[in-house]
Design a protein around this motif. Sequence first.
Motif, PDB file in Angstrom:
ATOM      1  N   ASP A  21      19.865  40.497  16.899  1.00  0.00           N
ATOM      2  CA  ASP A  21      20.183  39.434  17.250  1.00  0.00           C
ATOM      3  C   ASP A  21      19.645  38.299  16.279  1.00  0.00           C
ATOM      4  OD1 ASP A  21      20.635  36.777  18.273  1.00  0.00           O
ATOM      5  OD2 ASP A  21      19.599  37.531  20.254  1.00  0.00           O
ATOM      6  N   ILE A  22      20.309  37.655  15.467  1.00  0.00           N
ATOM      7  CA  ILE A  22      19.739  36.783  14.406  1.00  0.00           C
ATOM      8  C   ILE A  22      19.388  35.593  14.986  1.00  0.00           C
ATOM      9  CG2 ILE A  22      21.895  35.738  13.996  1.00  0.00           C
ATOM     10  CD1 ILE A  22      19.392  36.551  11.369  1.00  0.00           C
ATOM     11  N   ALA A  23      19.416  35.212  16.371  1.00  0.00           N
ATOM     12  CA  ALA A  23      18.649  34.152  17.126  1.00  0.00           C
ATOM     13  C   ALA A  23      17.513  34.576  18.030  1.00  0.00           C
ATOM     14  CB  ALA A  23      19.803  33.698  18.056  1.00  0.00           C
ATOM     15  N   SER A  81      43.019  42.333  13.078  1.00  0.00           N
ATOM     16  CA  SER A  81      43.595  40.997  13.323  1.00  0.00           C
ATOM     17  C   SER A  81      42.566  39.702  12.797  1.00  0.00           C
ATOM     18  CB  SER A  81      43.540  40.543  14.997  1.00  0.00           C
ATOM     19  OG  SER A  81      43.942  41.650  15.395  1.00  0.00           O
ATOM     20  N   ASN A  82      41.925  40.155  11.793  1.00  0.00           N
ATOM     21  CA  ASN A  82      41.005  39.096  11.323  1.00  0.00           C
ATOM     22  C   ASN A  82      41.281  38.882   9.615  1.00  0.00           C
ATOM     23  OD1 ASN A  82      40.339  41.608  10.068  1.00  0.00           O
ATOM     24  ND2 ASN A  82      38.151  41.293  10.107  1.00  0.00           N
ATOM     25  N   THR A  83      42.722  38.633   9.551  1.00  0.00           N
ATOM     26  CA  THR A  83      43.165  37.971   8.263  1.00  0.00           C
ATOM     27  C   THR A  83      42.601  36.714   7.910  1.00  0.00           C
ATOM     28  OG1 THR A  83      45.309  38.957   9.191  1.00  0.00           O
ATOM     29  CG2 THR A  83      45.362  37.953   7.120  1.00  0.00           C
ATOM     30  N   SER A 104      26.575  35.739   5.703  1.00  0.00           N
ATOM     31  CA  SER A 104      26.958  35.731   7.259  1.00  0.00           C
ATOM     32  C   SER A 104      28.727  35.163   7.118  1.00  0.00           C
ATOM     33  CB  SER A 104      26.317  34.944   7.919  1.00  0.00           C
ATOM     34  OG  SER A 104      26.572  34.944   9.175  1.00  0.00           O
ATOM     35  N   PHE A 105      29.386  35.835   7.738  1.00  0.00           N
ATOM     36  CA  PHE A 105      30.855  35.250   7.641  1.00  0.00           C
ATOM     37  C   PHE A 105      31.505  35.119   9.100  1.00  0.00           C
ATOM     38  CE2 PHE A 105      30.183  37.791   3.920  1.00  0.00           C
ATOM     39  CZ  PHE A 105      30.486  36.805   2.918  1.00  0.00           C
ATOM     40  N   TYR A 106      31.692  34.122   9.568  1.00  0.00           N
ATOM     41  CA  TYR A 106      32.360  33.798  10.653  1.00  0.00           C
ATOM     42  C   TYR A 106      31.668  34.255  11.935  1.00  0.00           C
ATOM     43  CZ  TYR A 106      36.840  31.635   9.534  1.00  0.00           C
ATOM     44  OH  TYR A 106      37.962  30.662   9.084  1.00  0.00           O
ATOM     45  N   THR A 107      30.365  33.773  11.951  1.00  0.00           N
ATOM     46  CA  THR A 107      29.231  34.219  12.861  1.00  0.00           C
ATOM     47  C   THR A 107      28.440  33.258  13.325  1.00  0.00           C
ATOM     48  OG1 THR A 107      29.189  36.501  12.088  1.00  0.00           O
ATOM     49  CG2 THR A 107      27.459  35.805  13.434  1.00  0.00           C
ATOM     50  N   CYS A 162      24.157  43.722  10.163  1.00  0.00           N
ATOM     51  CA  CYS A 162      23.628  43.589  11.511  1.00  0.00           C
ATOM     52  C   CYS A 162      24.559  42.846  12.248  1.00  0.00           C
ATOM     53  CB  CYS A 162      22.408  43.192  11.348  1.00  0.00           C
ATOM     54  SG  CYS A 162      22.284  41.103  11.399  1.00  0.00           S
ATOM     55  N   ASP A 163      24.515  43.102  13.589  1.00  0.00           N
ATOM     56  CA  ASP A 163      25.274  42.445  14.615  1.00  0.00           C
ATOM     57  C   ASP A 163      24.708  42.621  16.055  1.00  0.00           C
ATOM     58  OD1 ASP A 163      28.733  41.602  14.509  1.00  0.00           O
ATOM     59  OD2 ASP A 163      27.932  42.080  16.610  1.00  0.00           O
ATOM     60  N   ILE A 164      24.927  41.817  16.875  1.00  0.00           N
ATOM     61  CA  ILE A 164      24.378  41.686  18.119  1.00  0.00           C
ATOM     62  C   ILE A 164      24.970  42.778  19.281  1.00  0.00           C
ATOM     63  CG2 ILE A 164      25.728  39.896  19.293  1.00  0.00           C
ATOM     64  CD1 ILE A 164      23.060  38.968  20.570  1.00  0.00           C
ATOM     65  N   ILE A 168      25.010  39.411   8.012  1.00  0.00           N
ATOM     66  CA  ILE A 168      24.809  39.180   9.393  1.00  0.00           C
ATOM     67  C   ILE A 168      25.834  38.560  10.141  1.00  0.00           C
ATOM     68  CG2 ILE A 168      23.466  37.336  10.688  1.00  0.00           C
ATOM     69  CD1 ILE A 168      21.978  37.007   8.038  1.00  0.00           C
ATOM     70  N   GLY A 169      26.019  39.530  11.444  1.00  0.00           N
ATOM     71  CA  GLY A 169      27.243  39.371  12.294  1.00  0.00           C
ATOM     72  C   GLY A 169      28.254  39.995  11.641  1.00  0.00           C
ATOM     73  N   CYS A 170      28.166  41.228  11.369  1.00  0.00           N
ATOM     74  CA  CYS A 170      28.886  42.080  10.137  1.00  0.00           C
ATOM     75  C   CYS A 170      30.413  42.766  11.246  1.00  0.00           C
ATOM     76  CB  CYS A 170      28.289  43.136   9.748  1.00  0.00           C
ATOM     77  SG  CYS A 170      27.630  44.603  10.989  1.00  0.00           S
ATOM     78  N   SER A 200      34.317  45.948   8.432  1.00  0.00           N
ATOM     79  CA  SER A 200      35.372  45.956   7.250  1.00  0.00           C
ATOM     80  C   SER A 200      35.058  44.652   6.313  1.00  0.00           C
ATOM     81  CB  SER A 200      36.731  45.594   8.074  1.00  0.00           C
ATOM     82  OG  SER A 200      36.867  44.515   8.572  1.00  0.00           O
ATOM     83  N   VAL A 201      34.604  43.606   6.522  1.00  0.00           N
ATOM     84  CA  VAL A 201      34.300  42.634   5.517  1.00  0.00           C
ATOM     85  C   VAL A 201      33.017  43.080   4.863  1.00  0.00           C
ATOM     86  CG1 VAL A 201      33.386  40.242   5.298  1.00  0.00           C
ATOM     87  CG2 VAL A 201      35.489  40.804   6.967  1.00  0.00           C
ATOM     88  N   THR A 202      32.176  43.525   5.248  1.00  0.00           N
ATOM     89  CA  THR A 202      30.859  44.097   4.803  1.00  0.00           C
ATOM     90  C   THR A 202      31.309  45.115   3.773  1.00  0.00           C
ATOM     91  OG1 THR A 202      29.980  44.019   7.052  1.00  0.00           O
ATOM     92  CG2 THR A 202      28.543  45.004   4.981  1.00  0.00           C
TER      93      THR A 202
END
Length: 277
Positions: free
Chosen positions: A91-93, A10-12, A109-112, A66-68, A40-42, A46-48
């Motif tokens: 966690d990037i933060a 669902s991430n079109t 980083s996309f959409y994160t 990487c992702d939290i 970051i926030g992969c 699928s986008v990576t």
Amino acid sequence: MNNAELYQRSNTLQKRDALDCLEEYKKKLNWKNYETVIDIGCGDGSVTTGILRKFLPNDFKQLIGCDISDKMIDYANMKHTSDYVKFIVMDIAGNLPDDMKGVFNHAFSFYTLHWIKQQEVTFRNIFKLLAEGGDCLLVFLGHMPVFDVYRILARSHRWRYWLKDVDKFISPYHDSQDPEKEIRRMMCKIGFSSVEVQCRAKSFIYNGLDALKRAVKAVNPFNLPEDCLDEFLEDYVSVVRDMKLIENDDNVESSVKVNTNYNLITVYGVKRTTLIT
Ligand code: SAH
């Protein structure tokens, strides 16, 4: 937001924007041989691997997602790992592991980043991840009607309890008058150079209410009981209808269109700590 399987179907919108931004910035990215890259926030990965990977030169050294969320990382590792691609929980933060600092030639980083309140800590961490001369391309949401829908639902008697943390899930730039200036200033303070920040109006059309509901469900950040979810999505659609964002509403599902007009922020910056003479 933890359901990788649902998210990757669902991430079109997210995929389209990642692709557009990479196309736009591909000449600017300064590729050399044998480089290390982080996404970051992969999420589900699928986008990576399906999009970002295609923009990398063939001789890259390593691509790390990487992702939290450990659920997302388990899924990404199951589906998309290869010799040169791996996924880790980070966690990037938060506090970065020492062996990640100064390592990456490119950070994406996309959409994160709109999910994260501690913007300055996050941008400082991205700076720390980069090697000398490394660059970053970051794509995230500014103003987005979804966040207004969340706010409206959070005021309703029915959803008030479940959406009590609503502010945690609204982009820090949703209400900003001048996000470009805010972000540019923060990045320059941190030490980034060649900073470019663009906040642009974009639009996306969901074909049918089911497509909208699937997309909303895939990124739903609220901890709702499973058996309330359908009712929540119905109420979500009612708010969208009140906001007059639905076209051909009384027609058959296949001709219904939902318009989403939003602002996408694209950031580019370089870590250059030594002076070039
Ligand atoms: N980049 C992917 C996924 C975007 S969804 C794509 O474009 O499709 C946003 C992802 O950010 C989620 O998987 C979420 O778990 C992750 N995320 C949220 N906060 C984070 C943080 N502080 N550090 C790392 N990842 C984070």
